[in-house]
Design an enzyme around this catalytic site. Structure first.
Site, mmCIF file in Angstrom:
data_model
loop_
_atom_site.group_PDB
_atom_site.id
_atom_site.type_symbol
_atom_site.label_atom_id
_atom_site.label_comp_id
_atom_site.label_asym_id
_atom_site.label_seq_id
_atom_site.Cartn_x
_atom_site.Cartn_y
_atom_site.Cartn_z
ATOM 1 N N THR A 113 42.351 49.934 36.629
ATOM 2 C CA THR A 113 42.047 48.605 37.163
ATOM 3 C C THR A 113 43.167 47.625 36.861
ATOM 4 O O THR A 113 43.558 46.821 37.714
ATOM 5 C CB THR A 113 40.714 48.085 36.585
ATOM 6 O OG1 THR A 113 39.686 49.036 36.830
ATOM 7 C CG2 THR A 113 40.329 46.756 37.240
ATOM 8 N N CYS A 114 43.694 47.681 35.640
ATOM 9 C CA CYS A 114 44.784 46.771 35.277
ATOM 10 C C CYS A 114 46.037 47.054 36.096
ATOM 11 O O CYS A 114 46.752 46.132 36.497
ATOM 12 C CB CYS A 114 45.087 46.878 33.779
ATOM 13 S SG CYS A 114 43.756 46.282 32.723
ATOM 14 N N THR A 115 46.296 48.337 36.326
ATOM 15 C CA THR A 115 47.445 48.690 37.151
ATOM 16 C C THR A 115 47.280 48.136 38.555
ATOM 17 O O THR A 115 48.212 47.557 39.129
ATOM 18 C CB THR A 115 47.609 50.220 37.203
ATOM 19 O OG1 THR A 115 47.830 50.716 35.873
ATOM 20 C CG2 THR A 115 48.786 50.611 38.093
ATOM 21 N N MET A 118 47.888 44.222 38.357
ATOM 22 C CA MET A 118 49.278 43.812 38.182
ATOM 23 C C MET A 118 50.101 44.108 39.431
ATOM 24 O O MET A 118 50.946 43.318 39.849
ATOM 25 C CB MET A 118 49.892 44.511 36.960
ATOM 26 C CG MET A 118 49.307 44.085 35.621
ATOM 27 S SD MET A 118 49.493 42.313 35.256
ATOM 28 C CE MET A 118 47.795 41.756 35.517
#
Length: 297
Positions: free
Chosen positions: A47-49, A52
């Site tokens: 999710t963070c990838t 970003m």
């Protein structure tokens, strides 16, 4: 979570930017840019990838003169550097190892998946005066922020005083550019080709900076009067820059003995030079503020 309208707390954190490790403070950017603070819980998590990379690809953040993205996560700068390298993330990744900054912004999770003091996924848009204009946070780390809302929040940061400050930067460079341009024309008329070319090159560099500053002022302006005047100034800078380029090339050709090309470049310069003159004298920043009237606090 800190609310919209609050002052954004300053911080100083180790960071990775363009492969280099250094310390970054919020105050490094407040006063010049709108700052988007994006808190995220972990490097390399799916999710963070996605988040970003989505932020990386949003074209509004390409307005480098106006917007800075600072992404803040709990991982080390070494992890951040590997993350940035793998996904070509060009904005700074800051390391909030102990969660103090996340706590100050009210977005700290005491624990998450066995990890202590992890930031919630959250976004703050901070204007150039250090005020939070947009705040979003979720307790569900799988939820991504709405980038359309962030774009709208950035677009909504309009202030005539900020516009006038940016206009002032452009105004100073515009005046320097005019001075160099006139020096170049004088040398050109006297057949001093080296001196003319040097002055026109210098004028182009000044007008280039002025053009960007007036563009920024136009985007920030809250009133039509300030926006229109900044747009006129921008058009004048663009025209003078083009005229300076053509006159400079004409001087080069005269020096090389190529009179036919020199005359062609001189004729090319005539139209933008005429357009630039038609813009007339620019109002100074104080006069621009008076134009905004009651909109200025």
């Amino acid at each position: 979570m800190l609310e919209e309208g609050s002052d954004a707390p300053n911080f100083l954190l180790p960071a990775v930017h363009e492969g280099e490790i250094r310390e970054i403070a919020l105050d490094d950017y407040v006063g010049d840019d709108i700052v988007v603070l994006a808190f995220y819980p972990a490097d390399f998590s799916p999710t963070c990838t996605d988040e970003m990379c989505a932020i990386r690809d949003v074209d509004v953040f390409d307005l480098e003169a106006d917007v800075t993205v600072l992404a803040i996560g709990p991982d080390t700068v070494w992890s951040h550097r590997a993350f940035a390298d793998q996904y070509t993330i060009q904005f700074p990744l800051l390391s909030d190892n102990n969660g103090d900054v996340a706590e100050e912004y009210g977005v700290l999770m005491p624990q998450w998946r066995g990890h202590q003091r992890i930031p919630k996924r959250s976004v703050f848009v901070v204007d150039d005066r250090g005020r939070i204009q947009y705040a979003w946070c979720t307790d569900d780390q799988s939820v991504l922020p709405d980038l359309g809302e962030i774009r709208e929040a950035i677009d909504a940061v309009q202030d005539d005083r900020t516009a006038a400050e940016r206009y002032g930067r452009g105004y100073d460079h515009y005046q320097y550019g005019r001075s160099e341009f006139e020096s170049g024309l004088g040398a050109y008329d006297r057949g001093e080709w080296d001196a003319a070319r040097a002055a026109f090159v210098e004028a182009v560099s000044y007008f280039d900076v002025a053009e960007d500053a007036f563009d920024s002022a136009r985007r920030f302006a809250a009133s039509d009067a300030v926006r229109d005047r900044a747009g006129d100034a921008r058009n004048g800078s663009t025209a003078f820059k083009q005229a300076a380029k053509w006159f400079g090339r004409s001087a080069d050709c005269y020096e090389e003995g190529d009179e036919e090309s020199a005359e062609e470049y001189r004729r090319d310069a005539a139209d933008p030079h005429r357009t630039a003159r038609e813009v007339g004298e620019l109002p100074d920043p104080e006069t621009l503020l008076e134009t905004a009237g009651a909109r200025i606090e």
